[in-house]
Design an enzyme around this catalytic site. Structure first.
Site, PDB file in Angstrom:
ATOM      1  CG  HIS A   1      -2.130  -0.847   1.084  1.00  0.00           C
ATOM      2  ND1 HIS A   1      -2.096  -2.206   1.322  1.00  0.00           N
ATOM      3  CD2 HIS A   1      -3.408  -0.554   0.722  1.00  0.00           C
ATOM      4  CE1 HIS A   1      -3.312  -2.700   1.105  1.00  0.00           C
ATOM      5  NE2 HIS A   1      -4.126  -1.720   0.742  1.00  0.00           N
TER       6      HIS A   1
ATOM      7  CE  LYS B   1      -4.152  -0.366   4.673  1.00  0.00           C
ATOM      8  NZ  LYS B   1      -5.457   0.231   4.959  1.00  0.00           N
TER       9      LYS B   1
HETATM   10  N1  LIG Z   1     -12.874  -0.648   2.033  1.00  0.00           N
HETATM   11  C1  LIG Z   1     -12.138  -0.171   1.040  1.00  0.00           C
HETATM   12  O1  LIG Z   1     -12.242  -0.599  -0.117  1.00  0.00           O
HETATM   13  C2  LIG Z   1     -11.179   0.929   1.309  1.00  0.00           C
HETATM   14  C3  LIG Z   1     -10.975   1.305   2.591  1.00  0.00           C
HETATM   15  N2  LIG Z   1     -10.095   2.287   2.888  1.00  0.00           N
HETATM   16  C4  LIG Z   1     -10.005   2.644   4.290  1.00  0.00           C
HETATM   17  O2  LIG Z   1     -10.658   3.884   4.470  1.00  0.00           O
HETATM   18  C5  LIG Z   1     -10.044   4.595   5.525  1.00  0.00           C
HETATM   19  C6  LIG Z   1      -9.657   5.984   5.036  1.00  0.00           C
HETATM   20  O3  LIG Z   1      -8.639   5.865   4.068  1.00  0.00           O
HETATM   21  P1  LIG Z   1      -8.060   7.149   3.326  1.00  0.00           P
HETATM   22  O4  LIG Z   1      -9.151   7.882   2.653  1.00  0.00           O
HETATM   23  O5  LIG Z   1      -6.911   6.676   2.528  1.00  0.00           O
HETATM   24  O6  LIG Z   1      -7.538   7.997   4.573  1.00  0.00           O
HETATM   25  P2  LIG Z   1      -7.388   9.580   4.699  1.00  0.00           P
HETATM   26  O7  LIG Z   1      -6.526   9.813   5.885  1.00  0.00           O
HETATM   27  O8  LIG Z   1      -7.011  10.166   3.397  1.00  0.00           O
HETATM   28  O9  LIG Z   1      -8.861  10.067   5.028  1.00  0.00           O
HETATM   29  C7  LIG Z   1      -9.497   9.915   6.245  1.00  0.00           C
HETATM   30  C8  LIG Z   1     -10.245  11.195   6.525  1.00  0.00           C
HETATM   31  O10 LIG Z   1     -11.060  10.999   7.664  1.00  0.00           O
HETATM   32  C9  LIG Z   1     -10.879  12.103   8.537  1.00  0.00           C
HETATM   33  N3  LIG Z   1     -11.251  11.702   9.882  1.00  0.00           N
HETATM   34  C10 LIG Z   1     -10.531  11.067  10.822  1.00  0.00           C
HETATM   35  N4  LIG Z   1     -11.282  10.843  11.914  1.00  0.00           N
HETATM   36  C11 LIG Z   1     -12.495  11.367  11.649  1.00  0.00           C
HETATM   37  C12 LIG Z   1     -13.708  11.458  12.375  1.00  0.00           C
HETATM   38  N5  LIG Z   1     -13.828  10.966  13.609  1.00  0.00           N
HETATM   39  N6  LIG Z   1     -14.771  12.057  11.791  1.00  0.00           N
HETATM   40  C13 LIG Z   1     -14.680  12.556  10.542  1.00  0.00           C
HETATM   41  N7  LIG Z   1     -13.563  12.516   9.807  1.00  0.00           N
HETATM   42  C14 LIG Z   1     -12.487  11.915  10.352  1.00  0.00           C
HETATM   43  C15 LIG Z   1      -9.432  12.483   8.376  1.00  0.00           C
HETATM   44  O11 LIG Z   1      -9.177  13.763   8.858  1.00  0.00           O
HETATM   45  P3  LIG Z   1      -7.668  14.170   9.284  1.00  0.00           P
HETATM   46  O12 LIG Z   1      -6.911  14.205   7.986  1.00  0.00           O
HETATM   47  O13 LIG Z   1      -7.853  15.482   9.943  1.00  0.00           O
HETATM   48  O14 LIG Z   1      -7.184  13.084  10.193  1.00  0.00           O
HETATM   49  C16 LIG Z   1      -9.309  12.369   6.844  1.00  0.00           C
HETATM   50  O15 LIG Z   1      -9.788  13.521   6.190  1.00  0.00           O
HETATM   51  C17 LIG Z   1      -8.854   3.749   5.983  1.00  0.00           C
HETATM   52  O16 LIG Z   1      -9.241   2.986   7.091  1.00  0.00           O
HETATM   53  C18 LIG Z   1      -8.605   2.844   4.790  1.00  0.00           C
HETATM   54  O17 LIG Z   1      -8.027   1.630   5.160  1.00  0.00           O
HETATM   55  C19 LIG Z   1      -9.385   2.924   1.921  1.00  0.00           C
HETATM   56  C20 LIG Z   1      -9.524   2.570   0.619  1.00  0.00           C
HETATM   57  C21 LIG Z   1     -10.443   1.541   0.198  1.00  0.00           C
HETATM   58  O1  LIG Z   2      -5.939   2.290   3.064  1.00  0.00           O
HETATM   59  C1  LIG Z   2      -6.153   1.919   1.882  1.00  0.00           C
HETATM   60  O2  LIG Z   2      -5.725   2.536   0.906  1.00  0.00           O
HETATM   61  C2  LIG Z   2      -6.953   0.711   1.669  1.00  0.00           C
HETATM   62  N1  LIG Z   2      -7.527   0.148   2.691  1.00  0.00           N
HETATM   63  C3  LIG Z   2      -8.338  -1.011   2.665  1.00  0.00           C
HETATM   64  C4  LIG Z   2      -7.673  -2.115   3.467  1.00  0.00           C
HETATM   65  O3  LIG Z   2      -7.135  -1.847   4.543  1.00  0.00           O
HETATM   66  O4  LIG Z   2      -7.710  -3.258   3.020  1.00  0.00           O
HETATM   67  C5  LIG Z   2      -8.740  -1.417   1.274  1.00  0.00           C
HETATM   68  C6  LIG Z   2      -7.694  -1.196   0.237  1.00  0.00           C
HETATM   69  O5  LIG Z   2      -6.679  -2.130   0.437  1.00  0.00           O
HETATM   70  C7  LIG Z   2      -7.150   0.219   0.295  1.00  0.00           C
END
Ligand SMILES: NC(=O)C1=CN([C@@H]2O[C@H](COP(=O)(O)OP(=O)(O)OC[C@H]3O[C@@H](n4cnc5c(N)ncnc54)[C@H](OP(=O)(O)O)[C@@H]3O)[C@@H](O)[C@H]2O)C=CC1
Ligand SMILES: O=C(O)C1=N[C@H](C(=O)O)C[C@H](O)C1
Length: 254
Positions: free
Chosen positions: A140, A144
């Site tokens: 990744h 992350k």
């Molecule tokens: N299921 C899937 O297919 C996927 C899942 N994910 C998961 O999604 C999650 C987010 O990933 P990603 O977008 O890369 O991360 P980012 O850090 O880019 O985004 C997370 C956002 O959430 C905000 N945040 C944190 N805590 C809170 C809260 N309590 N309330 C509201 N907003 C909050 C952060 O703010 P701040 O920057 O201020 O901390 C940030 O803007 C991860 O757990 C990742 O593993 C990601 C990709 C695909």
């Molecule tokens: O953080 C990410 O980017 C992603 N998070 C998810 C995970 O923890 O599996 C899904 C995907 O791999 C991207």
């Protein structure tokens, strides 16, 4: 009112400014049958969701925040799609208990929204019992927060269960002397190796080996747009599935 005339689903995105959240904001805003009515960022009150009349919330925040967010949604009868990693069996049990008060609410926990990733997990499940050895390498982007990834943890659980059900013996491994972490993290007995590297998005290999052959099941997400069809599918379906559902498998007919 015909299906085509149905009011769009009122959606709220938590973590709306994040890498995934901003893509989801765009996807939900563009789809004809969903309407983005709330964006919640760090520090915002979760009341934003209830005030806006959100029907489906999508959590794309952080493993430290997700359980509280889900609890709020469930308490308020808001269906929730959980994309954030970090909800293990213990946390799911807590959510399950809280659902007793709002049994019609759906919680859809999706380790990976990409269709190819869902398929790759199923392929790994099918392969698992035919090989002596099974290990996972997940790769990744370096921003992350969690390791191993939610996808890898779920894949390890599925592979492990399939091997156990088929009575496969423990994988051969003569290691008696090792540097810390050299053999990865053991997730349900499956070694998982996590790579964090600039230039990557989300990638996974499930490696299987037996006498004279190996099989590698690999999936690559090169762009977060790969997750959006799955996000929209989850938003459309979560309201029809009360209780907890893990993974998109059932929604895809797998
Ligand atoms: N299921 C899937 O297919 C996927 C899942 N994910 C998961 O999604 C999650 C987010 O990933 P990603 O977008 O890369 O991360 P980012 O850090 O880019 O985004 C997370 C956002 O959430 C905000 N945040 C944190 N805590 C809170 C809260 N309590 N309330 C509201 N907003 C909050 C952060 O703010 P701040 O920057 O201020 O901390 C940030 O803007 C991860 O757990 C990742 O593993 C990601 C990709 C695909
Ligand atoms: O953080 C990410 O980017 C992603 N998070 C998810 C995970 O923890 O599996 C899904 C995907 O791999 C991207």
């Amino acid at each position: 009112m015909s299906q085509a005339e149905e009011a769009p689903i009122r959606v709220g995105i938590l973590g709306a400014r994040g890498r995934m959240g901003s893509e989801a904001v765009r996807a939900v805003g563009e789809a004809p049958d969903t309407e983005l009515v709330a964006e919640v960022n760090r520090g915002d009150s979760l009341r934003t969701l209830t005030d806006a009349g959100v029907q489906v919330a999508v959590d794309l925040t952080h493993p430290d925040s997700v359980l509280d967010n889900v609890a709020f949604c469930v308490d308020n009868g808001i269906h929730v799609v959980v994309g954030t990693s970090g909800l293990g069996e213990t946390e799911l049990e807590t959510v399950r208990a809280s659902l007793g008060d709002t049994p019609n609410t759906g919680v859809l926990v999706v380790p990976n929204f990409a269709i190819g990733a869902v398929l790759s997990m199923r392929f790994a499940e099918i392969a698992a019992k035919f090989f002596e050895s099974a290990e996972i390498v997940e790769l990744h982007h370096p921003r992350k927060a969690d390791a191993p990834s939610g996808t890898a943890a779920r894949t390890a659980q599925i592979v492990s269960r399939a091997r156990e059900q088929a009575g496969v013996a423990e994988a051969p491994d003569a290691t008696t002397k090792e540097f810390d972490g050299a053999r990865g993290a053991s997730v349900d007995g499956v070694p998982v190796h996590s790579v964090r590297m600039a230039g990557l998005v989300a990638h996974q290999e499930v490696l299987f080996g037996t006498e004279g052959e190996t099989l590698t099941v690999r999936h690559d997400s090169y762009d977060r747009r790969s997750f959006m069809p799955g996000v929209l599918l989850a938003v459309r379906e979560v309201g029809t599935r009360p209780g907890i559902t893990v993974g998109l498998d059932a929604l895809l007919g797998l």
